[in-house]
Design a protein around this motif. Structure first.
Motif, PDB file in Angstrom:
ATOM      1  N   LEU A  96       9.067  16.670   3.416  1.00 44.45           N
ATOM      2  CA  LEU A  96       9.680  17.752   3.466  1.00 44.45           C
ATOM      3  C   LEU A  96      11.333  17.749   3.373  1.00 44.45           C
ATOM      4  N   VAL A  97      12.015  16.475   3.446  1.00 44.90           N
ATOM      5  CA  VAL A  97      13.521  16.138   3.518  1.00 44.90           C
ATOM      6  C   VAL A  97      13.755  15.368   2.570  1.00 44.90           C
ATOM      7  N   LEU A  98      12.933  14.627   1.847  1.00 48.65           N
ATOM      8  CA  LEU A  98      13.608  13.792   0.789  1.00 48.65           C
ATOM      9  C   LEU A  98      13.449  14.298  -0.566  1.00 48.65           C
ATOM     10  N   PRO A  99      14.315  14.048  -1.508  1.00 48.00           N
ATOM     11  CA  PRO A  99      13.740  14.538  -3.087  1.00 48.00           C
ATOM     12  C   PRO A  99      12.405  13.944  -3.493  1.00 48.00           C
ATOM     13  N   SER A 100      11.848  14.800  -4.301  1.00 52.07           N
ATOM     14  CA  SER A 100      10.529  14.573  -4.648  1.00 52.07           C
ATOM     15  C   SER A 100      10.113  13.003  -5.460  1.00 52.07           C
ATOM     16  N   ARG A 101      11.417  12.642  -6.026  1.00 55.65           N
ATOM     17  CA  ARG A 101      10.914  11.398  -6.798  1.00 55.65           C
ATOM     18  C   ARG A 101      11.555   9.976  -6.005  1.00 55.65           C
ATOM     19  N   SER A 102      11.507  10.299  -4.538  1.00 57.44           N
ATOM     20  CA  SER A 102      12.174   9.198  -3.710  1.00 57.44           C
ATOM     21  C   SER A 102      11.159   7.923  -3.923  1.00 57.44           C
ATOM     22  N   PHE A 103       9.750   8.137  -3.862  1.00 57.39           N
ATOM     23  CA  PHE A 103       8.690   7.091  -3.964  1.00 57.39           C
ATOM     24  C   PHE A 103       8.191   7.009  -5.004  1.00 57.39           C
ATOM     25  N   GLU A 104       8.509   7.559  -5.942  1.00 62.22           N
ATOM     26  CA  GLU A 104       7.644   7.441  -7.539  1.00 62.22           C
ATOM     27  C   GLU A 104       7.584   6.092  -7.850  1.00 62.22           C
ATOM     28  N   ARG A 105       8.901   5.727  -8.027  1.00 67.77           N
ATOM     29  CA  ARG A 105       9.019   4.130  -8.655  1.00 67.77           C
ATOM     30  C   ARG A 105       8.469   3.051  -7.595  1.00 67.77           C
ATOM     31  N   ILE A 106       8.055   3.098  -6.644  1.00 66.57           N
ATOM     32  CA  ILE A 106       7.502   2.063  -5.845  1.00 66.57           C
ATOM     33  C   ILE A 106       5.790   2.071  -5.555  1.00 66.57           C
ATOM     34  N   VAL A 107       5.561   3.488  -5.816  1.00 69.69           N
ATOM     35  CA  VAL A 107       3.962   3.807  -5.470  1.00 69.69           C
ATOM     36  C   VAL A 107       2.907   3.041  -6.617  1.00 69.69           C
ATOM     37  N   PHE A 109       3.322   0.121  -7.905  1.00 71.92           N
ATOM     38  CA  PHE A 109       3.229  -1.204  -7.532  1.00 71.92           C
ATOM     39  C   PHE A 109       2.552  -1.671  -6.215  1.00 71.92           C
ATOM     40  N   LEU A 110       2.479  -0.383  -5.188  1.00 72.96           N
ATOM     41  CA  LEU A 110       1.884  -0.609  -4.151  1.00 72.96           C
ATOM     42  C   LEU A 110      -0.034  -0.346  -4.187  1.00 72.96           C
ATOM     43  N   VAL A 111      -0.093   0.568  -5.126  1.00 79.31           N
ATOM     44  CA  VAL A 111      -1.482   0.588  -5.372  1.00 79.31           C
ATOM     45  C   VAL A 111      -2.173  -0.556  -6.329  1.00 79.31           C
ATOM     46  N   LEU A 112      -1.249  -1.176  -7.328  1.00 78.99           N
ATOM     47  CA  LEU A 112      -1.707  -2.361  -7.873  1.00 78.99           C
ATOM     48  C   LEU A 112      -1.928  -3.473  -7.010  1.00 78.99           C
ATOM     49  N   MET A 113      -0.933  -3.720  -6.125  1.00 75.17           N
ATOM     50  CA  MET A 113      -1.011  -4.730  -5.492  1.00 75.17           C
ATOM     51  C   MET A 113      -2.189  -4.502  -4.269  1.00 75.17           C
ATOM     52  N   ILE A 243     -13.838  -0.079  -5.996  1.00 77.89           N
ATOM     53  CA  ILE A 243     -12.557   0.088  -5.303  1.00 77.89           C
ATOM     54  C   ILE A 243     -11.292  -0.662  -6.214  1.00 77.89           C
ATOM     55  N   VAL A 244     -11.695  -1.706  -6.703  1.00 74.55           N
ATOM     56  CA  VAL A 244     -10.545  -2.517  -7.624  1.00 74.55           C
ATOM     57  C   VAL A 244     -10.273  -1.558  -8.847  1.00 74.55           C
ATOM     58  N   ILE A 245     -11.406  -1.181  -9.551  1.00 77.55           N
ATOM     59  CA  ILE A 245     -11.224  -0.495 -10.861  1.00 77.55           C
ATOM     60  C   ILE A 245     -10.540   0.752 -10.678  1.00 77.55           C
ATOM     61  N   VAL A 246     -10.910   1.454  -9.484  1.00 73.59           N
ATOM     62  CA  VAL A 246     -10.361   2.730  -9.308  1.00 73.59           C
ATOM     63  C   VAL A 246      -8.848   2.543  -9.070  1.00 73.59           C
ATOM     64  N   GLY A 247      -8.543   1.585  -8.465  1.00 73.31           N
ATOM     65  CA  GLY A 247      -7.119   1.166  -7.963  1.00 73.31           C
ATOM     66  C   GLY A 247      -6.216   0.904  -9.045  1.00 73.31           C
ATOM     67  N   LEU A 248      -6.957   0.031 -10.130  1.00 74.37           N
ATOM     68  CA  LEU A 248      -6.352  -0.149 -11.507  1.00 74.37           C
ATOM     69  C   LEU A 248      -6.120   0.761 -12.408  1.00 74.37           C
ATOM     70  N   VAL A 249      -6.851   1.854 -12.505  1.00 74.61           N
ATOM     71  CA  VAL A 249      -6.917   3.013 -13.094  1.00 74.61           C
ATOM     72  C   VAL A 249      -5.681   3.979 -12.507  1.00 74.61           C
ATOM     73  N   VAL A 250      -5.766   4.097 -11.284  1.00 77.27           N
ATOM     74  CA  VAL A 250      -4.913   4.871 -10.522  1.00 77.27           C
ATOM     75  C   VAL A 250      -3.309   4.329 -10.872  1.00 77.27           C
ATOM     76  N   ALA A 251      -3.238   2.935 -10.792  1.00 78.95           N
ATOM     77  CA  ALA A 251      -1.994   2.215 -11.043  1.00 78.95           C
ATOM     78  C   ALA A 251      -1.442   2.708 -12.417  1.00 78.95           C
ATOM     79  N   ALA A 252      -2.552   2.353 -13.277  1.00 78.17           N
ATOM     80  CA  ALA A 252      -1.891   2.748 -14.562  1.00 78.17           C
ATOM     81  C   ALA A 252      -1.581   4.142 -14.973  1.00 78.17           C
TER      82      ALA A 252
END
Length: 258
Positions: A96-107, A109-113, A243-252
């Motif tokens: 609600l308080v941060l710009p909408s793109r604040s986490f987009e760069r790191i997300v 990598f989190l999902v891939l990891m 779980i791994v396949i879904v995670g990789l697809v989401v990361a991609a």
């Protein structure tokens, strides 16, 4: 407010069923419903908060569907609930308080990891189990590292939460010596708590499109029960692979949207 016509209602309801099913089995169902809510005309912020509110009943439905696997895990769930609620609240406030793109760069990598951690989870889990056994660790107590990382995952879940379930399954699999289906049950409870506390804040302070949230919620409840039936029948190795396949697809998908 977008038009509440039959086509929009059917699309949101159908997406809710699929997302509720996917969330219960793996996680990442929000990636199915979020684009649909954008497609019916909601702004990105309204779609995000409406999506969270709409998926809460589905998360609860999935947790109830896995109640058999939750037996004997009450203490574990209660301990992790604290960091989940705090983190979910923090994540919702950040949205609600941060710009909408604040986490987009790191997300991505989190999902891939998280996907890679699920892949190597059996080996890491054995290492942690040996360490805990040497220290006389109570299996019902949670590791401090798990408490911390679960709280950080909850922050992410309250903010957006794409593949939150994949990250939770990676962490639980490493730090908790349990069958994968029982861990999936805990994951559903924690996701319901994170989404629930975030939805509570959004209900008062965010532009929730309530009719669409209700339609999505009805579909997600149905999907939650379907996911519990289907997920329980998936063998552990196949469930890990899914779980791994879904995670990789989401990361991609997330990398592609940079």
């Amino acid at each position: 407010m977008p038009a509440l016509n039959l086509l929009n209602v059917a699309g949101v309801f159908g997406a809710g069923i699929v997302a509720g099913t996917v969330n219960t089995i793996v996680g990442s169902g929000s990636l199915l419903t979020f684009p649909v809510l954008l497609g019916v005309g909601l702004s990105p912020l309204a779609a995000n908060v409406t999506n969270t509110v709409g998926l809460v009943p589905g998360s609860v439905s999935g947790a109830l569907g896995y109640r058999r696997e939750l037996r004997g895990q009450r203490r574990r769930c209660l301990r992790l609930a604290v960091s989940s609620l705090i983190g979910g609240c923090v994540g919702a406030v950040l949205l609600l308080v941060l710009p909408s793109r604040s986490f987009e760069r790191i997300v991505p990598f989190l999902v891939l990891m998280a996907s890679l951690l699920v892949l190597v989870q059996p080996r890491l889990g054995r290492i942690v189990a040996r360490r805990n056994s040497a220290r006389g660790h109570d299996p019902q107590r949670t590791d401090p590292i798990l408490d911390t990382t679960n709280g950080l995952t909850a922050v992410y879940g309250g903010y957006f939460g794409a593949a939150q379930g994949v990250i939770l399954m990676a962490l639980l699999g490493i730090f908790v010596p349990e069958d994968l289906q029982r861990l999936n049950a805990v994951k559903n409870v924690l996701a319901a708590l994170v989404n629930g506390i975030a939805a509570l804040l959004f209900a008062f302070f965010a532009p929730v499109a309530w009719w669409f949230a209700l339609v999505e919620a009805l579909g997600a409840v149905v999907g939650g029960q379907l996911g519990a039936v289907v997920g329980r029948r998936i063998p552990p190795r196949l469930l890990r692979a899914v779980i791994v396949i879904v995670g990789l697809v989401v990361a991609a998908k997330l990398f592609a949207s940079w």
